[in-house]
Scaffold this motif. Structure first.
Motif, short mmCIF file in Angstrom:
data_model
loop_
_atom_site.label_atom_id
_atom_site.label_comp_id
_atom_site.label_asym_id
_atom_site.label_seq_id
_atom_site.Cartn_x
_atom_site.Cartn_y
_atom_site.Cartn_z
N ARG A 139 0.80 -1.23 0.00
CA ARG A 139 0.00 0.00 0.00
C ARG A 139 0.84 1.28 0.00
NH1 ARG A 139 -3.08 0.87 5.78
NH2 ARG A 139 -1.29 1.62 6.98
N ASN A 140 2.14 1.14 0.25
CA ASN A 140 2.96 2.36 0.23
C ASN A 140 4.43 1.99 0.15
OD1 ASN A 140 3.53 5.06 0.23
ND2 ASN A 140 2.76 5.47 2.30
N TYR A 141 5.22 2.96 -0.24
CA TYR A 141 6.68 2.79 -0.23
C TYR A 141 7.28 3.40 1.02
CZ TYR A 141 6.66 1.37 -5.16
OH TYR A 141 6.47 0.70 -6.33
N LEU A 142 8.36 2.82 1.48
CA LEU A 142 9.18 3.46 2.51
C LEU A 142 10.14 4.39 1.77
CD1 LEU A 142 10.04 0.33 4.72
CD2 LEU A 142 8.07 1.88 4.88
N TYR A 143 10.12 5.66 2.14
CA TYR A 143 10.76 6.67 1.29
C TYR A 143 11.53 7.67 2.14
CZ TYR A 143 10.95 10.57 -2.06
OH TYR A 143 11.37 11.59 -2.90
N TRP A 183 1.52 6.30 -6.82
CA TRP A 183 2.37 6.95 -5.82
C TRP A 183 3.07 8.17 -6.42
CZ3 TRP A 183 7.64 7.82 -4.92
CH2 TRP A 183 8.02 8.03 -3.59
N LEU A 184 3.59 8.04 -7.63
CA LEU A 184 4.27 9.16 -8.28
C LEU A 184 3.29 10.28 -8.64
CD1 LEU A 184 6.68 7.11 -10.55
CD2 LEU A 184 7.37 8.57 -8.63
N ASN A 185 2.11 9.91 -9.11
CA ASN A 185 1.10 10.93 -9.44
C ASN A 185 0.69 11.71 -8.20
OD1 ASN A 185 0.96 10.45 -12.21
ND2 ASN A 185 -0.53 8.81 -11.97
N LYS A 186 0.55 11.01 -7.10
CA LYS A 186 0.18 11.66 -5.84
C LYS A 186 1.24 12.66 -5.41
CE LYS A 186 -1.51 10.55 -1.19
NZ LYS A 186 -1.80 9.44 -0.23
N ARG A 187 2.48 12.37 -5.75
CA ARG A 187 3.58 13.25 -5.39
C ARG A 187 3.85 14.28 -6.50
NH1 ARG A 187 6.23 11.66 -1.00
NH2 ARG A 187 8.01 12.97 -1.54
N LYS A 306 11.93 8.61 -18.97
CA LYS A 306 11.97 10.06 -19.14
C LYS A 306 11.58 10.82 -17.88
CE LYS A 306 11.03 10.17 -24.13
NZ LYS A 306 10.14 10.72 -25.19
N VAL A 307 11.28 10.10 -16.81
CA VAL A 307 10.92 10.77 -15.55
C VAL A 307 12.17 11.42 -14.97
CG1 VAL A 307 10.06 10.46 -13.20
CG2 VAL A 307 8.99 9.22 -15.10
N ASN A 308 12.11 12.71 -14.75
CA ASN A 308 13.31 13.46 -14.33
C ASN A 308 13.76 13.12 -12.91
OD1 ASN A 308 13.53 14.89 -16.76
ND2 ASN A 308 12.02 16.40 -16.09
N ASN A 309 12.81 12.90 -12.03
CA ASN A 309 13.19 12.69 -10.63
C ASN A 309 12.62 11.38 -10.10
OD1 ASN A 309 10.64 13.76 -10.97
ND2 ASN A 309 10.67 14.95 -9.06
N LEU A 310 12.76 10.33 -10.89
CA LEU A 310 12.31 9.01 -10.44
C LEU A 310 13.14 8.61 -9.21
CD1 LEU A 310 10.40 6.65 -11.34
CD2 LEU A 310 12.42 5.60 -12.36
N PRO A 311 12.49 8.18 -8.13
CA PRO A 311 13.24 7.83 -6.93
C PRO A 311 14.24 6.71 -7.19
CG PRO A 311 10.90 8.01 -6.45
CD PRO A 311 11.04 8.08 -7.94
#
Length: 446
Positions: A139-143, A183-187, A306-311
């Protein structure tokens, strides 16, 4: 030499299992997190709604699967899968003509998707450093915000217990509706994407056919001739002396209510195909299952490269990156080719994990690009298809159609087409001077 201690894979479908097989050679511990319960046999899974329909491994996919899982092809065959000659035993009506049939150099294995996936899963379970955890929802990433780094996952199981797992590498193989995209869209991290609206619907039954000594095929495909024809179908022998019958319709051409009324409603669809061959088989068949439905409103290619800031610490694979038009049977083979690319990159111990991840996403682009272009060239034969059209589309469609038609007459061209279609040769193969000459000659003298 093992690269790191632990890797976590989200999703236990084909892509997830392939990734686990690769990672097992490089990580001390590999954990697959699967939201479905543990299967008790080669049966359809809720998390794989496409699994009940006709599937195929292209030559490149079958070869790669054998490389990753030595001996698995023999296990398929020993447990009932149907081995056929890829040109002799396939009856294929395509763009208004039947393909040539002859004894060729290639074989194909016909089986259900659950049968294929079950054998892969048994192989995975034999690996001592791979564990599959079922009924797990990630349900979520540890980030770590300051480092823009994903270090693990937060999961919830069937008893609503919440726990976390830390890992050196996270692979998202959860499919088109992936956690990563949400998760990325939410951020508010922008994911460039290509999307084409095709409104494709699949309808499938498992049947038993009466014995027929004159049945000289193992799989018969009747494809529509765009743009006027939108409905196609296939009938394929599978393990257990059963047959899968799948009808597909672009742009919601098949009336779902009519097909679901009763078994006869399903059979009546066969009358709408360009040829009545499948109908002739179905009219005396016995249904062994209900009708399964699978819808693909859009095909989509998310350009994570192409995602500039992909974790850091996150790798995407399979349908999580690209859901292709399943009508062309390329999805599983793309996943195999991606797994082989991942294996090759992991053998380079001079790269860090993050360098490997970034290179993999670039390699995935090289795998997907020619396949995506082939697919949308065909999808855009329908005026109702919505999306970004490639440059030179009309010329590509004209040339491809000539290749299709020549495949009913010229064995050399058909062989070249088969190698491209099965991802053994690049599309440039079909631009060989002798093939161009045949296309031009057909255009002039038709």
């Amino acid at each position: 030499m093992l690269r790191k201690e632990k890797a976590v894979i989200i999703g236990g479908g084909i892509s997830g299992k392939l990734a686990a097989r690769v990672l097992s050679d490089f990580f001390q511990e590999v954990i697959i997190l699967e939201r479905d319960p543990e299967p008790q046999g080669p049966v359809p899974r809720k998390g794989t709604p496409q699994g009940e329909h006709i599937h195929a491994l292209l030559f490149a996919g079958a070869n790669g699967l054998e490389e990753l899982f030595p001996g698995i092809t023999e296990k398929f065959n020993a447990s009932g899968a149907v081995k056929i000659n890829s040109t002799q035993d396939v009856a294929w009506f395509h763009h208004g003509v039947w393909k040539l049939r002859f004894v060729g150099d290639y074989t194909t294995i016909l089986q259900t998707r659950p049968h294929l996936e079950w054998h892969i899963e048994q192989y995975i379970k034999s690996l001592p450093n791979v564990t599959i955890h079922y009924s797990q929802i990630v349900r979520n990433y540890l980030y770590i915000e300051e480092e823009n780094r994903i270090t693990g996952v937060e999961i919830i199981d069937c008893s609503d217990s919440i726990r976390t797992i830390n890992a050196d590498l996270i692979i998202d193989a959860s499919g088109v509706s992936s956690l990563s995209s949400r998760w990325l869209n939410k951020r508010e991290v922008h994911i460039p994407e290509e999307q084409v609206k095709i409104d494709l619907s699949y309808f499938t039954k498992t049947l038993q056919l009466p014995d027929n000594r004159n049945r000289d095929w193992a799989i018969k495909l009747v494809y529509p001739n765009p743009p006027l024809e939108k409905i196609g179908g296939g009938i394929s022998k599978v393990e257990g002396n059963r047959y899968l019958v799948t009808f597909m319709g672009y742009h919601n051409e098949i009336n779902e209510k009519e097909i679901l009324k009763n078994d006869n409603g399903f059979i009546e669809i066969a009358k709408k195909l360009p040829k009545l061959d499948i109908y002739q088989e179905l009219k005396d068949a016995t249904a062994l299952s209900g009708t399964s439905i699978y819808r693909v409103p859009n095909i989509i290619w998310r350009r994570f490269d192409k995602v500039n800031n992909l974790p850091t610490g996150l790798l995407l694979i399979g349908d999580t990156i690209c859901r292709i038009d399943p009508f062309f049977g390329q999805g599983m083979s793309i996943a195999v080719l991606e797994a082989l690319a991942l294996k090759k990159l992991l053998t380079n111990h001079n790269q860090t994990n993050q360098q490997m991840i970034e290179t993999f996403h670039q390699q995935a682009v090289k795998i997907i690009t020619p396949i995506w272009n082939m697919v949308i060239t065909e999808d855009f034969r329908y005026p109702a298809t919505i999306g970004k059209k490639p440059a030179g589309l009309s010329i590509q469609q004209w040339y491809a159609k000539n290749i299709f038609l020549l495949s009913s007459q010229n064995q050399d061209i058909y062989n070249s087409f088969i190698k491209v279609m099965h991802l053994l040769s690049p599309t440039s193969t079909l631009m060989h001077p002798r093939i161009i000459k045949s296309v031009l000659k057909r255009t002039i003298y038709k």
